[in-house]
Design a protein around this motif. Structure first.
Motif, PDB file in Angstrom:
ATOM      1  N   ARG A 193       1.304   4.069  -3.119  1.00 45.12           N
ATOM      2  CA  ARG A 193       1.063   5.497  -2.901  1.00 45.12           C
ATOM      3  C   ARG A 193       2.259   6.334  -3.352  1.00 45.12           C
ATOM      4  N   ARG A 208       2.138   6.336  -7.263  1.00 45.88           N
ATOM      5  CA  ARG A 208       1.054   7.174  -7.783  1.00 45.88           C
ATOM      6  C   ARG A 208       1.400   8.655  -7.667  1.00 45.88           C
ATOM      7  N   ASP A 254       0.839  -1.206   0.000  1.00 50.93           N
ATOM      8  CA  ASP A 254       0.000   0.000   0.000  1.00 50.93           C
ATOM      9  C   ASP A 254       0.871   1.252   0.000  1.00 50.93           C
ATOM     10  N   VAL A 282       4.342  11.614   0.751  1.00 52.19           N
ATOM     11  CA  VAL A 282       3.554  10.425   1.093  1.00 52.19           C
ATOM     12  C   VAL A 282       4.047   9.811   2.392  1.00 52.19           C
TER      13      VAL A 282
END
Length: 323
Positions: A17, A20, A13, A206
């Motif tokens: 992130r 992205r 996960d 992030v």
């Protein structure tokens, strides 16, 4: 301690992130972005061989921003000195002592642009810091910090006035890849945003730099079955025995393949390595470590094609065995 399935899911996960976020700046290059983050979380360095204007600086800056880190860019030129990278000691008349002034290598992400334009002495200074993660000046050691990744670039077209990196120094890079030109759809999106300057594009943070260090430590705990180690060993042996190859992959190359395969497995949400992880990384991790026979080069053979053939001829273990 081995990574648990829940930890693998959390790792994947966080990895997605990160990817992205950078995709908003480096359009249409998800594969290269993933490779860059695999290199970062494997505590390695990345070599990009690409023509100018493909987004290398944007990639380095975006990675640094996404992990709330610092980024520096060094333009390598023939007159660049080792001290211009590592830093220099300057005499302070007030204190009567030498004070160390840190160079641009002291950053989380360092873009070494056109590394092959600098002298071998300067190249060696950079590669020494990459290997040791520290600079020693006047007997005092200065750690560069963590995370720390060098993204070095080479221009494959212009060779005049360049100093080719020796094979032993190429071996210091955990991976070699290229960004390449964007596809048609991505080019249209870039042109639509032409009014914005590259420096105006900001990637939202992030993760913190500390979290990235924790993820890198976690990636090392991914399970590797004995059959995977055997597979990697056979692949590396095959590079040394290939008729087109004069110098095969080193043990460092085998270790790099295992390290990056662990990170890729975690990025895919698994707590164990599969043969497919090794296959996906064999070319970017091993190809730049091979030295071809001159006759093979003359015949148009490339290191990438040699790796591709070796992957075909070397049978992997079954998934049941590997998992």
């Amino acid at each position: 301690m081995t990574m648990s399935p829940d930890q693998a899911s959390q790792f994947a996960d966080a990895f997605d992130r990160l990817v992205r976020g950078v995709e908003h700046v480096v359009l249409g290059k998800k594969h290269v972005i993933r490779l860059a983050f695999v290199a970062l979380l494997s505590e390695g360095h990345l070599l990009l061989e690409d023509v100018p204007g493909t987004g290398k600086t944007s990639l380095a800056r975006a990675i640094a921003q996404s992990v709330r880190g610092t980024a520096n860019r060094v333009q390598f030129t023939p007159d660049l000195l080792p001290g211009d990278i590592t830093g220099v000691s300057i005499y302070d008349q007030k204190s009567g002592t030498f004070e160390f002034h840190r160079g641009p290598i002291f950053a989380n992400i360092v873009l070494a642009d056109e590394i092959n334009r600098a002298s071998p002495k300067t190249q060696a200074a950079l590669l020494e810091v990459m290997e040791e993660g520290q600079v020693t000046a006047d007997g005092v050691t200065h750690p560069v910090g963590s995370p720390f990744m060098v993204i070095a670039t080479q221009n494959p077209i212009e060779q005049s006035g360049t100093y080719r990196l020796p094979e032993a120094q190429l071996d210091r890079f955990i991976m070699k890849s290229s960004i390449g030109y964007p596809d048609h759809a991505s080019t249209i999106r870039i042109l639509e945003g032409a009014s914005a300057r590259p420096h105006d594009l900001v990637v939202a943070a992030v993760l913190s730099a500390e979290t990235v260090v924790e993820l890198a430590s976690l990636a090392r705990t991914v399970f590797v079955d004995a059959t995977i180690n055997d597979y990697v060993s056979r692949l590396v042996d095959a590079t040394r025995n290939a008729p087109e190859v004069r110098l095969g992959a080193s043990v460092r190359g085998a270790l790099a393949l295992i390290r990056t395969a662990k990170t890729l497995a975690a990025a895919n949400g698994r707590h164990y390595v599969l043969p497919d992880d090794v296959k996906a990384l064999a070319e970017p991790v091993l190809a730049h470590r091979l030295l071809l026979d001159p006759e093979a080069e003359f015949d148009g053979v490339t290191t990438s094609s040699v790796i591709a053939q070796i992957l075909i001829e070397t049978p992997p273990p079954s998934e049941r065995q590997a998992g």
